[in-house]
Design a protein around this motif. Structure first.
Motif, short mmCIF file in Angstrom:
data_model
loop_
_atom_site.label_atom_id
_atom_site.label_comp_id
_atom_site.label_asym_id
_atom_site.label_seq_id
_atom_site.Cartn_x
_atom_site.Cartn_y
_atom_site.Cartn_z
N ALA A 6 -33.77 59.13 -0.59
CA ALA A 6 -32.59 58.16 -1.14
C ALA A 6 -31.97 59.13 -1.87
O ALA A 6 -32.35 59.57 -2.91
CB ALA A 6 -33.03 56.98 -1.79
N LEU A 8 -28.59 58.82 -4.50
CA LEU A 8 -27.98 57.91 -5.34
C LEU A 8 -26.63 58.52 -5.71
O LEU A 8 -26.64 59.55 -6.33
CB LEU A 8 -28.55 57.48 -6.05
N SER A 33 -36.33 60.09 -4.17
CA SER A 33 -34.78 60.21 -4.41
C SER A 33 -34.45 61.08 -5.37
O SER A 33 -35.17 61.71 -6.01
CB SER A 33 -34.75 58.48 -5.09
N VAL A 64 -26.53 56.23 -1.05
CA VAL A 64 -26.34 54.90 -1.76
C VAL A 64 -25.30 55.33 -2.54
O VAL A 64 -25.25 55.93 -3.63
CB VAL A 64 -27.85 54.61 -2.25
N HIS A 66 -22.19 53.52 -5.33
CA HIS A 66 -21.94 52.33 -6.22
C HIS A 66 -20.50 52.62 -6.33
O HIS A 66 -20.19 53.41 -7.13
CB HIS A 66 -22.61 52.30 -7.28
N VAL A 86 -25.47 53.14 2.27
CA VAL A 86 -25.78 51.62 1.41
C VAL A 86 -24.56 51.70 0.34
O VAL A 86 -24.49 52.47 -0.32
CB VAL A 86 -26.98 51.43 0.97
N SER A 172 -24.69 51.17 8.47
CA SER A 172 -24.18 50.97 6.99
C SER A 172 -24.86 49.38 6.79
O SER A 172 -24.89 48.62 7.40
CB SER A 172 -22.86 51.25 6.66
N VAL A 220 -32.87 49.76 -1.14
CA VAL A 220 -32.84 51.08 -0.48
C VAL A 220 -34.22 51.43 0.04
O VAL A 220 -34.21 52.31 0.98
CB VAL A 220 -32.64 51.92 -1.79
N ARG A 223 -34.34 50.49 3.62
CA ARG A 223 -33.63 51.23 4.52
C ARG A 223 -34.06 52.56 4.71
O ARG A 223 -34.12 53.05 5.78
CB ARG A 223 -32.20 51.51 3.96
#
Length: 228
Positions: A6, A8, A33, A64, A66, A86, A172, A220, A223
């Motif tokens: 992952a 981020l 991650s 991911v 934000h 994501v 997605s 997360v 996924r």
């Protein structure tokens, strides 16, 4: 085969630190991650920073993003190691769009533009209104700790247009934050629908990594595990 990772990607005024709680929760779930520190000078530089991080990791990845990080994920998500995107209350931009100008029709807006403070080539945030918009539903101590670490961003980030649109070819998921006062939930839903994203809705404000890190980690991790 190397296990997926992952990756981020934070939003404006923040840094990789804002995902510390999520990363700890992902570790408890057995998911590796990394969080990328963006330069926040302009979108091409931020996109290049994410692509470099993916090169260095050398593993299949779920990206991911934000908030503004969604614009970065949109541009960098065509990297060959990316398997899924994501979006967390994020800008899933289309061709020719920037975070300051999307073609989503007549949808409600927020007071985010009002909270911005110009200083030369940089943009900061009003400490009072900015705190409400980004962290209005967070406990005082959580909000105060985060606000103390915010940094100005380059004004060019608001005009940057992605060089590619990853969600056209990469699956997605979009997490809509229904109490968001920075990116209006209706805009989030419109971007999710346009991207054909699987959608979940959380009753939280703009910063779920701070207010509900366990929910972010659950999504997360789900996924990442779905990649097998």
């Amino acid at each position: 085969m190397t296990a997926p990772l992952a990756v981020l990607v934070h939003g404006l005024w923040h840094g990789a630190w804002c995902f510390d709680g999520v990363r700890a929760a992902l570790g408890e779930r057995g998911v590796d991650s990394l969080a990328v520190d963006l330069p926040l000078t302009d979108l091409p530089a931020d996109t290049a920073a994410l692509r470099s991080a993916l090169d260095a990791a050398g593993r299949p990845a779920v990206l991911v993003g934000h908030s503004y990080g969604g614009a970065v994920v949109t541009g960098a998500g065509t990297h060959p190691l990316v398997r899924e995107l994501v979006f967390l209350a994020a800008f899933a931009l289309d061709d020719g769009e920037s975070v300051s100008r999307t073609r989503l029709g007549d949808l409600p807006d927020t007071r985010l533009a009002e909270a911005m403070v110009v200083s030369g080539d940089e943009m900061g945030l009003d400490p009072v209104l900015g705190a409400r918009l980004l962290y209005g539903d967070a406990p005082f101590e959580v909000a105060a700790a985060a606000l103390a670490r915010l940094r100005p961003v380059g004004r060019q980030v608001f005009r940057g247009v992605p060089g590619s649109i990853a969600w056209r070819g990469v699956p997605s998921t979009y997490a809509v934050c229904t109490a968001d006062e920075a990116v209006h939930p209706e805009r989030q839903r419109a971007m999710a629908t346009r991207a054909g994203a699987r959608t979940v809705e959380w009753t939280c404000g703009h910063s779920p990594a701070a207010t509900c890190p366990e929910a972010v980690a659950d999504l997360v991790a789900e996924r990442v595990r779905a990649l097998g």
